[in-house]
Design a protein around this motif. Structure first.
Motif, PDB file in Angstrom:
ATOM      1  N   TYR A 293       0.836  -1.190   0.000  1.00  0.00           N
ATOM      2  CA  TYR A 293       0.000   0.000   0.000  1.00  0.00           C
ATOM      3  C   TYR A 293       0.875   1.246   0.000  1.00  0.00           C
ATOM      4  O   TYR A 293       1.984   1.252   0.556  1.00  0.00           O
ATOM      5  CB  TYR A 293      -0.912   0.019   1.233  1.00  0.00           C
ATOM      6  N   CYS A 294       0.348   2.297  -0.612  1.00  0.00           N
ATOM      7  CA  CYS A 294       1.047   3.585  -0.664  1.00  0.00           C
ATOM      8  C   CYS A 294       0.149   4.686  -0.121  1.00  0.00           C
ATOM      9  O   CYS A 294      -1.080   4.590  -0.159  1.00  0.00           O
ATOM     10  CB  CYS A 294       1.447   3.934  -2.099  1.00  0.00           C
ATOM     11  N   LYS A 295       0.788   5.731   0.386  1.00  0.00           N
ATOM     12  CA  LYS A 295       0.079   6.929   0.825  1.00  0.00           C
ATOM     13  C   LYS A 295       0.410   8.062  -0.134  1.00  0.00           C
ATOM     14  O   LYS A 295       1.572   8.266  -0.489  1.00  0.00           O
ATOM     15  CB  LYS A 295       0.510   7.289   2.256  1.00  0.00           C
ATOM     16  N   LEU A 296      -0.628   8.806  -0.566  1.00  0.00           N
ATOM     17  CA  LEU A 296      -0.401   9.955  -1.436  1.00  0.00           C
ATOM     18  C   LEU A 296       0.102  11.117  -0.581  1.00  0.00           C
ATOM     19  O   LEU A 296      -0.543  11.505   0.396  1.00  0.00           O
ATOM     20  CB  LEU A 296      -1.692  10.340  -2.154  1.00  0.00           C
ATOM     21  N   ASN A 297       1.230  11.664  -0.960  1.00  0.00           N
ATOM     22  CA  ASN A 297       1.940  12.632  -0.115  1.00  0.00           C
ATOM     23  C   ASN A 297       1.393  14.045  -0.297  1.00  0.00           C
ATOM     24  O   ASN A 297       2.079  14.958  -0.766  1.00  0.00           O
ATOM     25  CB  ASN A 297       3.441  12.580  -0.435  1.00  0.00           C
ATOM     26  N   TYR A 298       0.135  14.230   0.094  1.00  0.00           N
ATOM     27  CA  TYR A 298      -0.471  15.567   0.073  1.00  0.00           C
ATOM     28  C   TYR A 298      -0.137  16.262   1.390  1.00  0.00           C
ATOM     29  O   TYR A 298      -0.791  16.050   2.403  1.00  0.00           O
ATOM     30  CB  TYR A 298      -1.987  15.467  -0.095  1.00  0.00           C
ATOM     31  N   THR A 299       0.897  17.077   1.361  1.00  0.00           N
ATOM     32  CA  THR A 299       1.324  17.769   2.574  1.00  0.00           C
ATOM     33  C   THR A 299       1.466  19.257   2.294  1.00  0.00           C
ATOM     34  O   THR A 299       1.696  19.689   1.160  1.00  0.00           O
ATOM     35  CB  THR A 299       2.675  17.220   3.069  1.00  0.00           C
ATOM     36  N   SER A 300       1.322  20.045   3.331  1.00  0.00           N
ATOM     37  CA  SER A 300       1.532  21.488   3.230  1.00  0.00           C
ATOM     38  C   SER A 300       3.032  21.755   3.182  1.00  0.00           C
ATOM     39  O   SER A 300       3.834  20.986   3.731  1.00  0.00           O
ATOM     40  CB  SER A 300       0.912  22.191   4.439  1.00  0.00           C
ATOM     41  N   PRO A 301       3.499  22.860   2.578  1.00  0.00           N
ATOM     42  CA  PRO A 301       2.704  23.896   1.897  1.00  0.00           C
ATOM     43  C   PRO A 301       2.460  23.612   0.424  1.00  0.00           C
ATOM     44  O   PRO A 301       1.852  24.420  -0.261  1.00  0.00           O
ATOM     45  CB  PRO A 301       3.566  25.131   2.078  1.00  0.00           C
ATOM     46  N   THR A 302       2.966  22.468  -0.084  1.00  0.00           N
ATOM     47  CA  THR A 302       2.790  22.170  -1.503  1.00  0.00           C
ATOM     48  C   THR A 302       1.323  22.076  -1.862  1.00  0.00           C
ATOM     49  O   THR A 302       0.885  22.561  -2.910  1.00  0.00           O
ATOM     50  CB  THR A 302       3.498  20.853  -1.856  1.00  0.00           C
ATOM     51  N   TYR A 303       0.525  21.453  -0.994  1.00  0.00           N
ATOM     52  CA  TYR A 303      -0.906  21.301  -1.222  1.00  0.00           C
ATOM     53  C   TYR A 303      -1.668  21.899  -0.053  1.00  0.00           C
ATOM     54  O   TYR A 303      -1.256  21.777   1.109  1.00  0.00           O
ATOM     55  CB  TYR A 303      -1.275  19.819  -1.365  1.00  0.00           C
ATOM     56  N   ASP A 304      -2.781  22.511  -0.370  1.00  0.00           N
ATOM     57  CA  ASP A 304      -3.662  23.073   0.660  1.00  0.00           C
ATOM     58  C   ASP A 304      -4.667  21.984   1.032  1.00  0.00           C
ATOM     59  O   ASP A 304      -5.550  21.646   0.237  1.00  0.00           O
ATOM     60  CB  ASP A 304      -4.372  24.306   0.112  1.00  0.00           C
ATOM     61  N   PHE A 330     -13.454  11.117  -5.528  1.00  0.00           N
ATOM     62  CA  PHE A 330     -13.970  11.297  -4.175  1.00  0.00           C
ATOM     63  C   PHE A 330     -12.873  11.546  -3.144  1.00  0.00           C
ATOM     64  O   PHE A 330     -12.949  12.478  -2.341  1.00  0.00           O
ATOM     65  CB  PHE A 330     -14.788  10.053  -3.806  1.00  0.00           C
ATOM     66  N   ALA A 331     -11.832  10.700  -3.118  1.00  0.00           N
ATOM     67  CA  ALA A 331     -10.809  10.801  -2.075  1.00  0.00           C
ATOM     68  C   ALA A 331     -10.082  12.146  -2.116  1.00  0.00           C
ATOM     69  O   ALA A 331      -9.836  12.764  -1.083  1.00  0.00           O
ATOM     70  CB  ALA A 331      -9.801   9.655  -2.214  1.00  0.00           C
ATOM     71  N   LYS A 332      -9.764  12.615  -3.312  1.00  0.00           N
ATOM     72  CA  LYS A 332      -9.049  13.885  -3.433  1.00  0.00           C
ATOM     73  C   LYS A 332      -9.951  15.060  -3.068  1.00  0.00           C
ATOM     74  O   LYS A 332      -9.494  16.068  -2.535  1.00  0.00           O
ATOM     75  CB  LYS A 332      -8.486  14.017  -4.845  1.00  0.00           C
ATOM     76  N   TRP A 333     -11.246  14.928  -3.381  1.00  0.00           N
ATOM     77  CA  TRP A 333     -12.192  15.964  -2.979  1.00  0.00           C
ATOM     78  C   TRP A 333     -12.255  16.079  -1.451  1.00  0.00           C
ATOM     79  O   TRP A 333     -12.354  17.173  -0.903  1.00  0.00           O
ATOM     80  CB  TRP A 333     -13.574  15.641  -3.536  1.00  0.00           C
ATOM     81  N   CYS A 334     -12.176  14.947  -0.756  1.00  0.00           N
ATOM     82  CA  CYS A 334     -12.196  14.962   0.715  1.00  0.00           C
ATOM     83  C   CYS A 334     -10.950  15.633   1.295  1.00  0.00           C
ATOM     84  O   CYS A 334     -11.025  16.286   2.328  1.00  0.00           O
ATOM     85  CB  CYS A 334     -12.299  13.540   1.252  1.00  0.00           C
ATOM     86  N   LYS A 335      -9.824  15.469   0.644  1.00  0.00           N
ATOM     87  CA  LYS A 335      -8.541  15.879   1.216  1.00  0.00           C
ATOM     88  C   LYS A 335      -8.124  17.300   0.847  1.00  0.00           C
ATOM     89  O   LYS A 335      -7.570  18.029   1.678  1.00  0.00           O
ATOM     90  CB  LYS A 335      -7.454  14.900   0.742  1.00  0.00           C
ATOM     91  N   LEU A 336      -8.393  17.717  -0.372  1.00  0.00           N
ATOM     92  CA  LEU A 336      -7.764  18.921  -0.912  1.00  0.00           C
ATOM     93  C   LEU A 336      -8.702  20.116  -0.924  1.00  0.00           C
ATOM     94  O   LEU A 336      -9.866  20.006  -1.302  1.00  0.00           O
ATOM     95  CB  LEU A 336      -7.271  18.653  -2.336  1.00  0.00           C
ATOM     96  N   ARG A 337      -8.153  21.263  -0.556  1.00  0.00           N
ATOM     97  CA  ARG A 337      -8.880  22.528  -0.666  1.00  0.00           C
ATOM     98  C   ARG A 337      -8.532  23.178  -2.000  1.00  0.00           C
ATOM     99  O   ARG A 337      -8.015  24.283  -2.053  1.00  0.00           O
ATOM    100  CB  ARG A 337      -8.455  23.494   0.447  1.00  0.00           C
ATOM    101  N   PHE A 338      -8.805  22.484  -3.093  1.00  0.00           N
ATOM    102  CA  PHE A 338      -8.445  23.072  -4.375  1.00  0.00           C
ATOM    103  C   PHE A 338      -9.489  24.080  -4.798  1.00  0.00           C
ATOM    104  O   PHE A 338     -10.544  24.228  -4.206  1.00  0.00           O
ATOM    105  CB  PHE A 338      -8.228  22.002  -5.455  1.00  0.00           C
ATOM    106  N   GLU A 339      -9.199  24.762  -5.905  1.00  0.00           N
ATOM    107  CA  GLU A 339      -9.992  25.919  -6.318  1.00  0.00           C
ATOM    108  C   GLU A 339     -11.420  25.550  -6.680  1.00  0.00           C
ATOM    109  O   GLU A 339     -12.346  26.341  -6.527  1.00  0.00           O
ATOM    110  CB  GLU A 339      -9.315  26.566  -7.525  1.00  0.00           C
TER     111      GLU A 339
END
Length: 346
Positions: A293-304, A330-339
């Protein structure tokens, strides 16, 4: 006998008069093929399937003058602009065919909400004119038609959705047609099935095939989201509540809770899209510390990103709801504060 054989042979060499010239083509002025090659089909900023959202309405109070409304009918959608409303009905300006006539006209019609069987949605745009400006634009088109009595309707190039989107945004666009053009392209259809039903990464999307569905700004944003680094999960510290995880056999999922941790594995409750369905489901999985299994590395400050509790709440409130076919999953919508904050999976 020889003479008859010779005459027959000579007749074979004589070309039929009908083959000496070509008949004029009866091909229509427009065609799906021609439309597909036309650069005008490219999705423009503010009008693509990621920029816009259709929200079903259940009462007349949810409809306002200036809204771009959609009437869902069997096999197609009809579009119009709301210009006013009263207690139980609303008036729209639309490109439609009057009863008993064959020609498409720009008309002002009254719709009784109860008679629409609640099959109505309102389109929300990321960029659009104000509702008062939209009404003014629709009214100007209506008055222009009444003076000239001319409207060059075309089912693929200038239909009711083109008219409504022009009034709301200043740009003519029909996502119904764009999706149809995409679906009749075999390569495009195969890719669409791979991504939306089999869970392959959206990063495999072909820019040329999908330029009529996703505008340049949204495509750039989506690529940045899907090109994130992946970290192998090999120890307890690698996984926490609110993480986005995946593996070869699992599309992206949200970790709702880690309820068991040992030196060899962890057990988690996750939320994800059904593999061959369109709903959000929860399931428990076991993660061994072998890097599968892998974890997607959505971390600040690169990603909001949202904090873990907010990720949990966003995922939990849409469980068992029907999932959207929007390319941002769905998963990215839950995690990211994108535009594109107006998107939701339901």
């Amino acid at each position: 006998m020889e003479q008859s054989k010779t005459s027959r042979a000579s007749r074979k060499n004589i070309k039929s008069p009908t083959r000496c010239f070509s008949l004029p083509s009866r091909r229509k002025k427009y065609s799906i093929q021609g439309y597909r090659r036309d650069s005008t089909i490219q999705a423009v900023d503010g009008n693509c399937i990621t920029c816009t959202e259709k929200i079903r309405v259940s009462s007349l109070e949810e409809i306002e003058p200036g809204d771009h409304v959609v009437f869902h009918r069997l096999g197609y959608e009809h579009h119009g602009i709301v210009i006013e409303k009263d207690e139980n009905s609303f008036w729209i300006i639309e490109a439609s065919k009057p009863s008993g006539k064959w020609k498409i006209l720009i008309e002002k019609n009254r719709k009784v909400f109860a008679e629409c069987d609640r099959n109505i949605s309102v389109i929300h745009y990321r960029k659009r004119y104000s509702k008062s400006e939209t009404i003014a634009r629709a009214t100007a088109k209506y008055n222009e038609f009444r003076q000239t009595n001319k409207y060059n309707y075309h089912v693929f190039l200038n239909n009711c959705e083109h008219f409504a989107s022009y009034c709301a945004t200043g740009r003519e666009c029909s996502m119904q047609v764009n999706k149809l053009v995409k679906n009749i392209n075999p390569r495009s259809l195969i890719r669409y099935v791979r991504v939306n039903m089999l869970g392959f990464d959206l990063f495999d999307y072909d820019d040329k095939l999908f330029k009529n569905l996703i505008c340049d700004d949204c495509l750039a944003l989506i690529k940045s989201i899907f090109s994130v680094d992946r970290i192998s999960i090999r120890k307890n510290e690698d996984i926490e509540k609110g993480d986005i995880i995946c593996c070869e056999k699992l599309q992206d999922a949200v970790v709702l809770n880690v309820f068991e941790r040992t030196d060899l594995h962890a057990r988690c409750l996750i939320a994800r899209n059904e593999q061959f369905g369109r709903k959000i489901e929860t399931t428990a999985i076991k993660i061994d510390w072998n890097g599968q299994y892998c974890k997607l590395n959505y971390t600040s400050p690169t990603y909001d990103v949202y904090d873990p509790d907010e990720v949990f709440q966003r995922a939990f409130r849409v469980i068992d709801q029907k999932s959207s076919k929007n390319p941002i999953d769905f998963a990215k919508w839950c995690k990211l504060r994108f535009e594109l904050e107006n998107w939701s999976p339901s």
